[in-house]
Design an enzyme around this catalytic site. Structure first.
Site, mmCIF file in Angstrom:
data_model
loop_
_atom_site.group_PDB
_atom_site.id
_atom_site.type_symbol
_atom_site.label_atom_id
_atom_site.label_comp_id
_atom_site.label_asym_id
_atom_site.label_seq_id
_atom_site.Cartn_x
_atom_site.Cartn_y
_atom_site.Cartn_z
ATOM 1 N N ASP A 175 9.249 2.884 0.125
ATOM 2 C CA ASP A 175 8.160 3.480 0.886
ATOM 3 C C ASP A 175 8.333 3.029 2.329
ATOM 4 O O ASP A 175 7.913 1.942 2.712
ATOM 5 C CB ASP A 175 6.814 3.046 0.318
ATOM 6 C CG ASP A 175 5.648 3.659 1.098
ATOM 7 O OD1 ASP A 175 5.896 4.243 2.167
ATOM 8 O OD2 ASP A 175 4.495 3.542 0.621
ATOM 9 N N LYS A 216 3.941 8.471 9.257
ATOM 10 C CA LYS A 216 3.657 7.784 10.528
ATOM 11 C C LYS A 216 4.601 8.207 11.677
ATOM 12 O O LYS A 216 4.419 9.282 12.206
ATOM 13 C CB LYS A 216 3.596 6.278 10.289
ATOM 14 C CG LYS A 216 2.417 5.987 9.342
ATOM 15 C CD LYS A 216 2.003 4.573 9.142
ATOM 16 C CE LYS A 216 0.699 4.572 8.340
ATOM 17 N NZ LYS A 216 0.664 3.702 7.190
ATOM 18 N N TYR A 262 0.853 -1.185 0.000
ATOM 19 C CA TYR A 262 0.000 0.000 0.000
ATOM 20 C C TYR A 262 0.889 1.236 0.000
ATOM 21 O O TYR A 262 1.841 1.318 0.777
ATOM 22 C CB TYR A 262 -0.895 0.003 1.240
ATOM 23 C CG TYR A 262 -1.815 1.201 1.345
ATOM 24 C CD1 TYR A 262 -2.853 1.385 0.434
ATOM 25 C CD2 TYR A 262 -1.653 2.149 2.356
ATOM 26 C CE1 TYR A 262 -3.706 2.476 0.532
ATOM 27 C CE2 TYR A 262 -2.503 3.246 2.457
ATOM 28 C CZ TYR A 262 -3.529 3.398 1.544
ATOM 29 O OH TYR A 262 -4.365 4.489 1.644
HETATM 30 C C1 LIG Z 1 0.113 4.305 5.813
HETATM 31 C C2 LIG Z 1 0.920 4.132 4.607
HETATM 32 C C3 LIG Z 1 0.867 5.044 3.529
HETATM 33 C C4 LIG Z 1 -0.127 6.167 3.485
HETATM 34 O O1 LIG Z 1 0.085 7.117 4.482
HETATM 35 P P1 LIG Z 1 -1.123 8.099 4.871
HETATM 36 O O2 LIG Z 1 -0.511 9.022 5.860
HETATM 37 O O3 LIG Z 1 -2.204 7.216 5.416
HETATM 38 O O4 LIG Z 1 -1.559 8.779 3.636
HETATM 39 C C5 LIG Z 1 1.738 4.870 2.488
HETATM 40 N N1 LIG Z 1 2.617 3.866 2.473
HETATM 41 C C6 LIG Z 1 2.693 2.961 3.474
HETATM 42 C C7 LIG Z 1 3.704 1.871 3.413
HETATM 43 C C8 LIG Z 1 1.839 3.051 4.560
HETATM 44 O O5 LIG Z 1 1.899 2.145 5.533
#
Ligand SMILES: *Cc1c(COP(=O)(O)O)cnc(C)c1O
Length: 435
Positions: A243, A271, A148
């Site tokens: 990511d 995060k 994601y």
């Molecule tokens: C949570 C997440 C996102 C998206 O971040 P948001 O702050 O919810 O937009 C993107 N990449 C990874 C790996 C994530 O865990």
């Protein structure tokens, strides 16, 4: 019946919420749909615990979906935010806090020389891909099934029919002209990566990957897989984007790139970096980041980006992490938890497998091994949903989906793990006995 009364205020709030907000929530997974449940509404959090509006307490392994690695309301973070808010909430000019957080992030994350702050992980991944396209002059990106990267159009793509074909939209509202630019292949599948890059490498701007998959449960990279991604992207002249929105400051101080010793071209953060405030970031070597406006020509902006409260919270959280370097301790607690859950499941005749990377953990109710998203789909979802609801009633808040990583914070002590394992045991006994 007892549960209905026990959650009466949450139930009333949920009734009001669904009238004014789609599904009653501001992010879909919060609705507990995957476990056929209803959300509880939180009143407050302290350390490892949440308290809901009805006064029920939960040991929290969701931790705001990752950010709260020090637990709820850590005094150092709270005090930093209180100091910041007395001075004002946002100015729309640069502030010292942005420089300080940027310097700290660049010092901690091995591949970064420059960083740009945005307001979410979604924004950061979208911006990183734009930059990669600008730098390479190419349009295609490659992602992995089950990873994601936020809800940007480019990432809401699923694999087309056949290996290494161009993607199809996975949500209405996403034009297929956009997802055609996104290739999707299975994680940990070297052959699929090599084939996709052989076929499309000369048009590939970037390969984006969660170096440890945390959005399909928890799937660690197999030995050599991240190195293969590094080598293959270099070979075809595409950028490698890690990511690390979830893994950043979570699997090690310097993220997965430090833990596995791989330097990506671009890194996306979120995060933990915001200490519970909305912060995302993307960064890389100076030479690439120099293309970002206003130094360069790649446009990207944000009214509230670099917000001083968010910067203060992020800085405070990183200060504690640097001081305590808690990753070994976190990993051993998480390991005890996962081994305990897996053992309990097997005692009750439920096939189970689990994984831990730093303060991220996951358990699947299937025999495993789970190497990619398709393997993860073997879990017994029905069993998980019933087990889940029993655990919640017992005061343990796991992520309400079999396909989400769990987290642990420095506030989780051995007593929390013991209590959790007791609830897990009781829940499994109840679910299995009921047949
Ligand atoms: C949570 C997440 C996102 C998206 O971040 P948001 O702050 O919810 O937009 C993107 N990449 C990874 C790996 C994530 O865990």
């Amino acid at each position: 019946m007892g549960q209905m009364n026990r959650r009466e205020l949450s139930r009333q709030l949920y009734e009001r919420a669904v009238r004014v907000t789609p599904g009653g929530v501001n992010s879909p997974v919060r609705a507990f749909g995957a476990v056929n449940g209803e959300p509880f509404f939180t009143a407050s959090g302290t350390g490892s615990r949440l308290r809901d509006v009805d006064g029920v307490e939960y040991i929290d392994y969701v931790l705001s979906w990752g950010p709260l690695i020090l637990g709820h309301a850590h005094p150092h973070v709270v005090e930093a935010v209180q100091r910041a808010v007395r001075k004002g909430t946002h100015y729309g000019t640069p502030t010292p806090e942005e420089v300080e957080l940027a310097e700290r992030v660049v010092a901690l994350v091995p591949s970064l020389e420059m960083v740009r702050f945005v307001n979410s992980g979604t924004e950061a991944t979208m911006s990183a891909v734009r930059l990669a396209r600008a730098v390479t002059g190419r349009d295609l990106i490659l992602k992995f099934e089950g990873c994601y990267h936020g809800h940007g159009d480019s990432f809401l793509a699923k694999a087309g029919s056949g290996l290494a074909t161009l993607g199809l939209p996975s949500s209405p509202g996403v034009p297929k002209e956009i997802t055609r630019l996104t290739l999707t292949v299975p994680y940990n599948d070297r052959g699929a990566v090599e084939e996709a890059l052989s076929r499309h490498g000369d048009r590939l701007a970037a390969l984006i990957v969660e170096p440890v998959v945390g959005n399909a449960g928890l799937i660690p990279p197999e030995t050599g897989f991240l190195q293969l991604l590094r080598d293959e992207t270099q070979r075809v002249g595409a950028l490698l984007i890690f990511d690390e929105v979830m893994t950043g400051f979570r699997v090690a101080l310097g993220g997965a790139q430090e833990r596995y010793g791989i330097r990506p071209d671009l890194t996306v953060l979120g995060k933990v970096i915001g200490g519970g405030f909305p912060v995302g970031a993307y960064g890389g070597p100076r030479q690439i980041m120099a293309r970002v406006a206003p130094q360069g020509d790649v446009y990207q902006a944000g009214t509230l980006s670099g917000n001083p409260l968010a910067m203060a919270a992020g800085l405070a959280q990183l200060e504690v992490l640097e001081r305590e370097n808690p990753y070994v301790r976190l990993e051993s607690r998480a390991t005890r938890l996962v081994e305990g859950i897996v053992a309990a499941a097997r005692r009750h005749g439920v096939p189970a497998t689990g994984a831990v990377v730093g303060s991220m953990w996951g358990v699947y109710f299937c025999a495993g091994p789970v190497r990619n998203f398709e393997d993860a789909l073997a879990v017994d979802r029905e069993l998980f949903a019933r087990y889940y609801r029993e655990c919640l009633d017992g005061g343990v808040f796991f992520a309400p989906s079999p396909f989400e990583a769990g987290f642990i914070s420095t506030a989780h002590g051995d007593a929390d793990i013991d209590e959790t394992l007791a609830v897990v045991e009781r829940s499994l006994a109840k679910v299995i006995d009921q047949g």
